[in-house]
Design a protein around this motif. Structure first.
Motif, PDB file in Angstrom:
ATOM      1  N   LEU A 114      -4.000   2.610   5.973  1.00 59.64           N
ATOM      2  CA  LEU A 114      -3.779   1.197   5.665  1.00 59.64           C
ATOM      3  C   LEU A 114      -2.468   0.662   6.236  1.00 59.64           C
ATOM      4  O   LEU A 114      -2.154  -0.509   6.036  1.00 59.64           O
ATOM      5  CB  LEU A 114      -3.785   1.000   4.144  1.00 59.64           C
ATOM      6  N   SER A 171       1.187   3.683  -3.380  1.00 59.27           N
ATOM      7  CA  SER A 171       0.587   5.021  -3.288  1.00 59.27           C
ATOM      8  C   SER A 171       1.628   6.109  -3.540  1.00 59.27           C
ATOM      9  O   SER A 171       1.387   7.043  -4.311  1.00 59.27           O
ATOM     10  CB  SER A 171      -0.058   5.214  -1.912  1.00 59.27           C
ATOM     11  N   PHE A 186      -1.544  -2.348  -5.574  1.00 56.31           N
ATOM     12  CA  PHE A 186      -2.502  -1.810  -4.605  1.00 56.31           C
ATOM     13  C   PHE A 186      -3.792  -2.633  -4.634  1.00 56.31           C
ATOM     14  O   PHE A 186      -4.365  -2.942  -3.584  1.00 56.31           O
ATOM     15  CB  PHE A 186      -2.797  -0.343  -4.939  1.00 56.31           C
ATOM     16  N   TRP A 206      -2.349   6.200   1.726  1.00 59.54           N
ATOM     17  CA  TRP A 206      -2.058   4.881   2.293  1.00 59.54           C
ATOM     18  C   TRP A 206      -2.012   4.905   3.814  1.00 59.54           C
ATOM     19  O   TRP A 206      -2.008   3.834   4.444  1.00 59.54           O
ATOM     20  CB  TRP A 206      -0.700   4.389   1.777  1.00 59.54           C
ATOM     21  N   ASP A 229      -5.448  -4.734  -1.649  1.00 59.83           N
ATOM     22  CA  ASP A 229      -6.826  -4.419  -1.274  1.00 59.83           C
ATOM     23  C   ASP A 229      -7.652  -5.696  -1.156  1.00 59.83           C
ATOM     24  O   ASP A 229      -8.336  -5.934  -0.146  1.00 59.83           O
ATOM     25  CB  ASP A 229      -7.393  -3.463  -2.339  1.00 59.83           C
ATOM     26  N   PHE A 262       0.835  -1.204   0.000  1.00 61.47           N
ATOM     27  CA  PHE A 262       0.000   0.000   0.000  1.00 61.47           C
ATOM     28  C   PHE A 262       0.870   1.255   0.000  1.00 61.47           C
ATOM     29  O   PHE A 262       0.623   2.202  -0.755  1.00 61.47           O
ATOM     30  CB  PHE A 262      -0.902   0.018   1.241  1.00 61.47           C
TER      31      PHE A 262
END
Length: 321
Positions: free
Chosen positions: A295, A182, A220, A292, A224, A178
């Motif tokens: 996360l 990002s 990503f 990010w 996810d 992540f």
């Protein structure tokens, strides 16, 4: 516009089916590799299609009718292929009630972090990429076949990196992916400030942008999916997976609409149209670089089992950290 709206509605409605159906097929310790393998086949198919489409449009500019005819035929084939697939039955006999389902999902600290970070990431990508294409065609002057090359580059980037991302995420966890994806996409978006003229060199730079951006974007996306499936209770996956997909998709779809309205208004009041796009890309890059942050908790030692109704088993400091 009406046809595009109906097609988009059909695509998004049908997409809500896939995750609950696939939940029964994947192995908990191979989520990343499972979806990487599936999406690699998808990317390869699309690359073949778009290469053929680009060649067709070179000989018949603007003749999209036959291409849509092929897609329609593939849609009919898809119906036949999925008609006999077994559906994933919920182990819980309770009806899915939206209010209770949302309350259950948003009551989890980890799920709130997931929703915030993933929605922000999807919204930013959905807002940036369409207007890169608008810039290239409307302001820079690239042709339809040249624009299609960027699409091919996108799926090529996904194809070459999907399985590697899957293995990495299964072993090291989603959090570092992540962060890297990002920040990397933010840096690439800032690189769009160099796009100013429609030369061959610019086309190569743009193709490279879409290729690398796709590599980071699919990383990503696999991270996810990994987190989402870990947060999903195995006894009732549909209510979690469908509601999460609908919520993220709904919010993320607002971003390009807002960006488009803002860009059109800004472009109407200036003669320096490139400056408007460049300011938009700078703002998007800044937001992407920090998206990010919610996360960061999804390390390998945190995401190690279904967590939706088991956050209470973890010390609060582990969640807060």
């Amino acid at each position: 516009m009406g046809g595009a709206a109906v097609a988009a509605a059909g695509i998004n409605i049908s997409n809500t089916v896939w995750f609950p159906m696939l939940h029964a097929y994947m192995e908990p310790d191979r989520i990343g590799r499972f979806f990487a393998f599936l999406r690699s086949g998808w990317h390869l198919t699309l690359i073949v299609f778009y290469l053929g489409a680009a060649r067709w449009l070179e000989h018949a500019p603007g003749a999209f009718g036959p291409l849509f005819g092929i897609v329609f035929a593939l849609g009919l084939l898809r119906i036949a292929l999925i008609a006999r697939m077994p559906e994933r039955n919920e182990m819980s006999a309770e009806r899915i009630r939206l209010r209770e389902a949302f309350k259950s999902i948003l009551g989890s600290p980890l799920f709130r972090r997931y929703m915030l970070g993933v929605t922000a990431g999807h919204a930013l990508r959905a807002a940036v990429l369409p207007f890169v294409l608008v810039l290239l065609q409307r302001e820079i002057g690239f042709s339809q076949s040249e624009i299609l090359l960027t699409t091919i580059a996108t799926f090529a980037g996904g194809l070459v990196s999907l399985y590697g991302w899957g293995r990495l995420i299964d072993r090291r966890g989603p959090a570092p992916v992540f962060r890297a994806a990002s920040i990397g996409m933010a840096v690439l978006t800032l690189g769009l400030l160099a796009v100013r003229e429609g030369s061959d060199a610019t086309l190569l730079v743009v193709i490279l942008f879409f290729f690398v951006y796709a590599i980071l974007s699919v990383g990503f996306g696999i991270a996810d999916t990994h987190v989402l499936f870990r947060l999903t209770p195995p006894e009732a996956p549909a209510r979690t997976l469908v509601i999460a997909a609908v919520a993220v998709g709904l919010i993320a779809s607002i971003a390009p609409l807002g960006a488009g309205i803002g860009l059109e208004r800004a472009l109407a009041g200036t003669s320096d149209r490139l400056l408007v796009y460049h300011r938009f890309f700078v703002l998007a890059a800044l937001l992407q670089a920090v998206s990010w942050w919610p996360l960061r908790v999804f390390r390998a030692d945190v995401v190690d089992g279904p967590l939706l109704d088991s956050d209470v088993r973890r010390p609060n400091r582990a969640i807060d950290r």
